[in-house]
Design a protein around this motif. Structure first.
Motif, PDB file in Angstrom:
ATOM      1  N   VAL A  51       0.842  -1.202   0.000  1.00 27.87           N
ATOM      2  CA  VAL A  51       0.000   0.000   0.000  1.00 27.87           C
ATOM      3  C   VAL A  51       0.877   1.252   0.000  1.00 27.87           C
ATOM      4  O   VAL A  51       0.620   2.209  -0.734  1.00 27.87           O
ATOM      5  N   ALA A  52       1.918   1.240   0.812  1.00 22.27           N
ATOM      6  CA  ALA A  52       2.816   2.403   0.893  1.00 22.27           C
ATOM      7  C   ALA A  52       3.482   2.690  -0.450  1.00 22.27           C
ATOM      8  O   ALA A  52       3.580   3.845  -0.861  1.00 22.27           O
ATOM      9  N   THR A  53       3.908   1.656  -1.134  1.00 18.44           N
ATOM     10  CA  THR A  53       4.605   1.875  -2.408  1.00 18.44           C
ATOM     11  C   THR A  53       3.647   2.208  -3.550  1.00 18.44           C
ATOM     12  O   THR A  53       3.960   3.050  -4.388  1.00 18.44           O
TER      13      THR A  53
ATOM     14  N   LEU B 135      10.694   2.401  -1.154  1.00 25.00           N
ATOM     15  CA  LEU B 135      11.223   1.614  -0.043  1.00 25.00           C
ATOM     16  C   LEU B 135      12.254   0.605  -0.537  1.00 25.00           C
ATOM     17  O   LEU B 135      12.202   0.162  -1.686  1.00 25.00           O
ATOM     18  N   SER B 136      13.166   0.219   0.361  1.00 25.71           N
ATOM     19  CA  SER B 136      14.205  -0.741   0.005  1.00 25.71           C
ATOM     20  C   SER B 136      13.794  -2.176   0.333  1.00 25.71           C
ATOM     21  O   SER B 136      14.575  -3.098   0.132  1.00 25.71           O
ATOM     22  N   VAL B 137      12.566  -2.370   0.860  1.00 23.38           N
ATOM     23  CA  VAL B 137      12.065  -3.706   1.186  1.00 23.38           C
ATOM     24  C   VAL B 137      10.700  -3.906   0.547  1.00 23.38           C
ATOM     25  O   VAL B 137      10.008  -2.944   0.230  1.00 23.38           O
TER      26      VAL B 137
ATOM     27  N   ARG C  43      10.039   6.287  13.656  1.00 22.34           N
ATOM     28  CA  ARG C  43       9.791   7.461  12.823  1.00 22.34           C
ATOM     29  C   ARG C  43       8.890   7.114  11.643  1.00 22.34           C
ATOM     30  O   ARG C  43       8.867   5.981  11.182  1.00 22.34           O
ATOM     31  N   LYS C  44       8.199   8.122  11.155  1.00 27.26           N
ATOM     32  CA  LYS C  44       7.434   7.966   9.915  1.00 27.26           C
ATOM     33  C   LYS C  44       8.413   7.510   8.839  1.00 27.26           C
ATOM     34  O   LYS C  44       9.522   8.035   8.725  1.00 27.26           O
ATOM     35  N   GLY C  45       8.033   6.506   8.072  1.00 23.23           N
ATOM     36  CA  GLY C  45       8.890   5.987   7.012  1.00 23.23           C
ATOM     37  C   GLY C  45       9.624   4.715   7.387  1.00 23.23           C
ATOM     38  O   GLY C  45      10.138   4.013   6.517  1.00 23.23           O
ATOM     39  N   ASP C  46       9.684   4.408   8.688  1.00 24.03           N
ATOM     40  CA  ASP C  46      10.289   3.144   9.109  1.00 24.03           C
ATOM     41  C   ASP C  46       9.438   1.991   8.593  1.00 24.03           C
ATOM     42  O   ASP C  46       8.220   2.123   8.423  1.00 24.03           O
ATOM     43  N   VAL C  47      10.083   0.852   8.364  1.00 22.47           N
ATOM     44  CA  VAL C  47       9.355  -0.365   7.992  1.00 22.47           C
ATOM     45  C   VAL C  47       9.705  -1.431   9.020  1.00 22.47           C
ATOM     46  O   VAL C  47      10.876  -1.790   9.183  1.00 22.47           O
ATOM     47  N   ILE C  48       8.698  -1.925   9.722  1.00 22.50           N
ATOM     48  CA  ILE C  48       8.899  -2.968  10.728  1.00 22.50           C
ATOM     49  C   ILE C  48       8.831  -4.316  10.011  1.00 22.50           C
ATOM     50  O   ILE C  48       7.820  -4.655   9.406  1.00 22.50           O
TER      51      ILE C  48
ATOM     52  N   LYS D 272      12.518  -5.233  14.610  1.00 26.34           N
ATOM     53  CA  LYS D 272      13.527  -5.100  13.569  1.00 26.34           C
ATOM     54  C   LYS D 272      12.959  -4.108  12.562  1.00 26.34           C
ATOM     55  O   LYS D 272      11.858  -4.312  12.032  1.00 26.34           O
ATOM     56  N   VAL D 273      13.681  -3.022  12.356  1.00 28.86           N
ATOM     57  CA  VAL D 273      13.180  -1.901  11.561  1.00 28.86           C
ATOM     58  C   VAL D 273      14.151  -1.612  10.421  1.00 28.86           C
ATOM     59  O   VAL D 273      15.365  -1.606  10.619  1.00 28.86           O
ATOM     60  N   ILE D 274      13.594  -1.351   9.253  1.00 33.11           N
ATOM     61  CA  ILE D 274      14.378  -0.858   8.124  1.00 33.11           C
ATOM     62  C   ILE D 274      14.105   0.636   8.027  1.00 33.11           C
ATOM     63  O   ILE D 274      12.957   1.057   7.869  1.00 33.11           O
ATOM     64  N   ARG D 275      15.159   1.421   8.139  1.00 30.50           N
ATOM     65  CA  ARG D 275      15.069   2.876   8.010  1.00 30.50           C
ATOM     66  C   ARG D 275      15.980   3.262   6.851  1.00 30.50           C
ATOM     67  O   ARG D 275      17.201   3.232   6.976  1.00 30.50           O
TER      68      ARG D 275
END
Length: 179
Positions: free
Chosen positions: A90-92, A99-101, A122-127, A157-160
């Motif tokens: 949905v985000a993409t 996003l990188s994931v 933070r806004k934009g993090d991906v859990i 575990k977060v992708i920032r």
């Protein structure tokens, strides 16, 4: 095991899928294994023309936690982090975020004063994980969170951007206005 079922737009639960017969009037009964041990509490079944005999049970460890809360404090507390989420797809696609994931729960906003803000989300993090369990979607994260009690510490575990981080969050309560 671990079938994630959405029970509302904001809540999901991990259940045990079973083909044991669940008839009207006997939901709420025990689901037992081959050793006669109670492993769950039957809770619902699917009834469609394409599905026959698919039922679900609440795992016994969750039943025990809820029962203990009801007996000790008279209510069930719901754990919250205080973030608004969207599936990565949905985000993409809809939010046009790069996003990188390609899996996980995208953090669309963080409530002021919430457990998530205090932990540094933070806004934009991906859990993409919680307590060592892979998070592929918002539903999975919500189901994992439903098994926690306010005050517990979870490791996310977060992708920032392109960095992978571990964020420790002391989970808040649904009764807290800010979370």
């Amino acid at each position: 095991l671990n079938r994630v079922v959405d029970i509302s737009q904001e809540a999901s639960i991990r259940l045990i899928q079973t083909d044991a017969v669940i008839n009207p009037g006997n939901s709420g009964g025990p689901l037992v294994n081959a050793n006669g041990e109670v492993i769950g509490l039957t809770s619902m079944k699917l009834v469609t023309s394409q599905v026959e005999g698919m039922g679900f049970a609440i795992p016994s460890n969750m039943v025990v936690r809820v029962a203990n809360e009801l007996m000790t404090i008279g209510t069930v507390r719901r754990a919250l982090i205080g973030i608004t989420l969207a599936d990565v797809s949905v985000a993409t696609q809809q939010l046009q975020v790069k996003l990188s994931v390609d899996r996980g729960a995208y953090v669309d906003s963080v409530n002021s004063g919430s457990a998530g803000e205090k932990a540094g989300l933070r806004k934009g993090d991906v859990i993409v994980g919680m307590d060592g369990i892979t998070v592929n979607s918002v539903s999975t994260l919500r189901a994992l969170l439903a098994e926690k009690a306010p005050g517990e510490i979870v490791e996310l575990k977060v992708i920032r951007g392109t960095q992978e981080l571990v964020v420790r969050v002391t989970v808040g309560s649904a009764s807290d206005v800010s979370t």
